[in-house]
Design a protein around this motif. Structure first.
Motif, mmCIF file in Angstrom:
data_model
loop_
_atom_site.group_PDB
_atom_site.id
_atom_site.type_symbol
_atom_site.label_atom_id
_atom_site.label_comp_id
_atom_site.label_asym_id
_atom_site.label_seq_id
_atom_site.Cartn_x
_atom_site.Cartn_y
_atom_site.Cartn_z
ATOM 1 N N PHE A 164 0.849 -1.187 0.000
ATOM 2 C CA PHE A 164 0.000 0.000 0.000
ATOM 3 C C PHE A 164 0.890 1.245 0.000
ATOM 4 O O PHE A 164 1.889 1.296 0.731
ATOM 5 N N GLU A 165 0.490 2.236 -0.798
ATOM 6 C CA GLU A 165 1.136 3.552 -0.742
ATOM 7 C C GLU A 165 0.087 4.559 -0.276
ATOM 8 O O GLU A 165 -1.081 4.487 -0.686
ATOM 9 N N PHE A 166 0.494 5.505 0.594
ATOM 10 C CA PHE A 166 -0.468 6.423 1.207
ATOM 11 C C PHE A 166 0.117 7.826 1.298
ATOM 12 O O PHE A 166 1.325 8.030 1.116
ATOM 13 N N PHE A 167 -0.759 8.814 1.590
ATOM 14 C CA PHE A 167 -0.338 10.210 1.727
ATOM 15 C C PHE A 167 -1.345 10.920 2.621
ATOM 16 O O PHE A 167 -2.416 10.385 2.928
ATOM 17 N N THR A 168 -0.998 12.142 3.041
ATOM 18 C CA THR A 168 -1.910 12.966 3.839
ATOM 19 C C THR A 168 -2.460 14.070 2.962
ATOM 20 O O THR A 168 -1.724 14.704 2.194
ATOM 21 N N SER A 169 -3.732 14.272 3.078
ATOM 22 C CA SER A 169 -4.370 15.306 2.259
ATOM 23 C C SER A 169 -4.340 16.653 2.974
ATOM 24 O O SER A 169 -4.322 16.729 4.204
ATOM 25 N N GLY A 170 -4.308 17.741 2.164
ATOM 26 C CA GLY A 170 -4.399 19.098 2.701
ATOM 27 C C GLY A 170 -3.112 19.643 3.267
ATOM 28 O O GLY A 170 -3.131 20.656 3.962
ATOM 29 N N GLN A 171 -1.959 18.985 3.057
ATOM 30 C CA GLN A 171 -0.682 19.460 3.587
ATOM 31 C C GLN A 171 0.207 19.935 2.444
ATOM 32 O O GLN A 171 0.501 19.164 1.520
ATOM 33 N N LEU A 172 0.653 21.240 2.555
ATOM 34 C CA LEU A 172 1.540 21.756 1.518
ATOM 35 C C LEU A 172 2.939 21.179 1.670
ATOM 36 O O LEU A 172 3.616 20.883 0.700
ATOM 37 N N SER A 173 3.403 21.037 2.919
ATOM 38 C CA SER A 173 4.728 20.483 3.183
ATOM 39 C C SER A 173 4.559 19.121 3.837
ATOM 40 O O SER A 173 3.892 18.986 4.864
#
Length: 545
Positions: A176-185
């Motif tokens: 699985f690959e994931f990320f956080t939404s709404g973060q510029l940095s």
């Protein structure tokens, strides 16, 4: 301490030293001796070179390093670190460039300028980070909506929006690959994940790592969960979750195990059935063997009882037949009486011989026999019987004079029983042929005859055969395998001919096998029977015995 750069004494008189390469050190004094406890990068410090160290009014220790600023809680021994991305002018700070103002404001000099702040005005990042799963990989292959992998369509919508994944056993290696939404940095975001039902604890990621891998998951139901934090601060209570169902292979499904259980029960039933049947047959075999032995013992006892009276009958008959002035009628009657008495005595002796061969106490006394003359002598005794029954009896011998090694008495009984058997079952006008066959292993019976073979053919041994053929009632295919059984009488319920005692052919079998010979039988019901006896020519067998 030679590598100390900066020093600070907190309100509780604890001494803290910033070192050049070992991080923050706490100094302990014990009877004029100094001990040190170090807190370096491995313990959570932002760097190992501590250029400045001071404290705040809450008792926290603040340090500046070659890689950011750290706030250390002496009670929990936990660092909270701050970097350029958090608002600092630089991550690299100057040696001994630090100061705490009377009002509690802290100053730290970096290569890009002076950083100053009130510690109590720093607000912890309490942003609830939303983590989204952006990509699914099966065996290191990216899976998109509608892709077929090992016969299955896994994603019916984008992975972000599909809550449940159903995988067959061949697709159990996944990432699985994931990320956080709404973060510029995203440089300071740290993730941790777990697979409920497989992992015991949460697994922490390094900064920049956004992939979780699992290899060869066993069949079962799992829940993959992942959440994030900023700068190792407070972990968000929110996490992203996917339900994963790994199906077992067909041979491990509930249906398969049910089939296995049914097959096992069937196997147990069959084993039990055959075991019971085997024990029953074994019991019957033992019973039949005892019954057979009882029959033989009875007949042997009766034979012994008959033998003496028969001998006493034959003695005066022989004496009377030697009287010269007997009338022809009296001599004929006495001769008939003697003939039947001899026949009865022969049956008694035959039964006693069968008993000896059956229990293995009969011994061979081999001698060399000139086959043609011996067989002719035995066969001539049946010529009168053949004339009386109006049966054509032919003796067909080759000119060469073959010799074999055999027990003469037992060999005579073999020939007598074979000819008597043919005489009993051949009707008037029938034909009986007695032949001597050289190389009997090459002899061919008629194609329409059913055949039976007893004994072991040794290819390197020379045999001579005695063949008795008749045009009698014949033997059916069903009865053929049993004609040499003890007390078995061929088609007794159908035959109108003399049946006999049922041990003649059984005795032939015992005697031939004692000679290490062979018996070959060919017959067809209503056409006739051929019985071929094969005996060895040389003495080697008997010497080995």
């Amino acid at each position: 301490m030679q590598n100390g750069i900066s020093i600070h004494q907190d309100p509780e008189s604890n001494i803290w030293v910033g070192t050049y390469d070992k991080g923050l050190a706490r100094v302990y004094t014990d009877e004029n001796e100094y001990r040190f406890k170090f807190y370096d990068v491995s313990r959570g410090a932002p760097g190992n070179a501590v250029y400045g160290v001071t404290g705040d009014v809450q008792g926290n220790i603040w340090i500046s390093t070659e890689h950011g600023i750290g706030k250390f809680d002496p009670e929990s021994e936990i660092f909270e670190n701050f970097y350029r991305d958090d608002g600092l002018l630089s991550d690299y700070f100057m040696w001994k460039s630090y100061y705490r103002a009377p009002d509690g404001e802290l100053f730290f000099g970096s290569v890009d300028g002076l950083n100053l702040f009130y510690p109590d005005e720093i607000i912890k990042d309490t942003i609830s980070l939303k983590v989204l799963i952006s990509e699914l990989r099966i065996q290191n292959q990216t899976i998109n909506y509608g892709d077929t992998v090992n016969g299955d369509v896994i994603l019916h919508k984008h992975i972000t929006y599909q809550d449940t994944l159903v995988l067959n056993h061949r697709n159990s290696t996944l990432s699985f690959e994931f990320f956080t939404s709404g973060q510029l940095s995203t440089a300071n975001i740290i993730y941790k994940h777990t697979l409920a039902g497989y992992d015991e604890n949460w697994i922490m990621h390094e900064k920049g790592s956004r992939i979780a891998n699992y290899n060869n998951l066993p069949p079962g139901t799992y829940y993959f969960r992942v959440k994030a934090t900023i700068n190792e601060g407070t972990w968000s209570e929110r996490f992203s979750e996917k339900k994963i169902v790994v199906l077992p292979p067909w041979w491990k499904t509930k249906l398969a195990y049910t089939v296995y259980a049914v097959l096992l029960l069937c196997l147990i039933f069959l084993i039990t059935h055959f075991l019971v049947r085997f024990l029953k047959l074994k019991h019957e075999l033992i019973y039949n063997k005892k019954l057979h032995q009882s029959k033989l013992m009875f007949f042997t006892y009766v034979s012994h009882e008959f033998k003496t009276p028969l001998s006493l009958i034959l003695a005066p008959l022989n004496e009377l037949l030697n009287v010269n002035d007997l009338s022809p009628h009296a001599r004929k009657n006495l001769g008939l009486a003697k003939q039947n008495a001899d026949s009865l005595l022969g049956l008694v002796n035959e039964l006693m011989e069968f008993r000896r061969t059956d229990i293995g106490i009969s011994k061979l006394k081999p001698e060399q026999i000139e086959l043609t003359s011996f067989v002719s002598e035995v066969a001539q005794q049946f010529e009168i019987v053949a004339e009386q029954k109006k049966i054509q009896f032919l003796i067909n011998f080759q000119e060469n004079r073959l010799k074999i090694w055999a027990d003469t008495k037992k060999f005579r009984k073999i020939i007598n029983n074979l000819i008597e058997n043919s005489m009993k079952h051949t009707p008037q006008g029938g034909l009986i042929t007695l032949s001597i066959i050289n190389q009997p292993q090459n002899y061919k019976f008629r194609e329409n005859y059913n055949t039976l073979h007893l004994g072991q053919n040794r290819k390197d041994t020379a045999y001579v055969g005695i063949l008795v053929s008749d045009t009698g009632v014949g033997i059916s295919k069903e009865s053929l395998p049993r004609i040499f059984d003890r007390f078995y009488q061929i088609d007794a319920e159908k035959a109108s001919h003399h049946i006999g005692s049922g041990i003649g052919l059984a005795l032939v079998k015992n005697l031939v096998l004692m000679h290490q010979g062979e018996i070959r039988v060919a017959s067809e019901r209503g056409e006739g029977t051929d019985i071929l006896i094969c005996l060895q020519e040389n003495l080697q067998l008997f010497v080995s015995q």
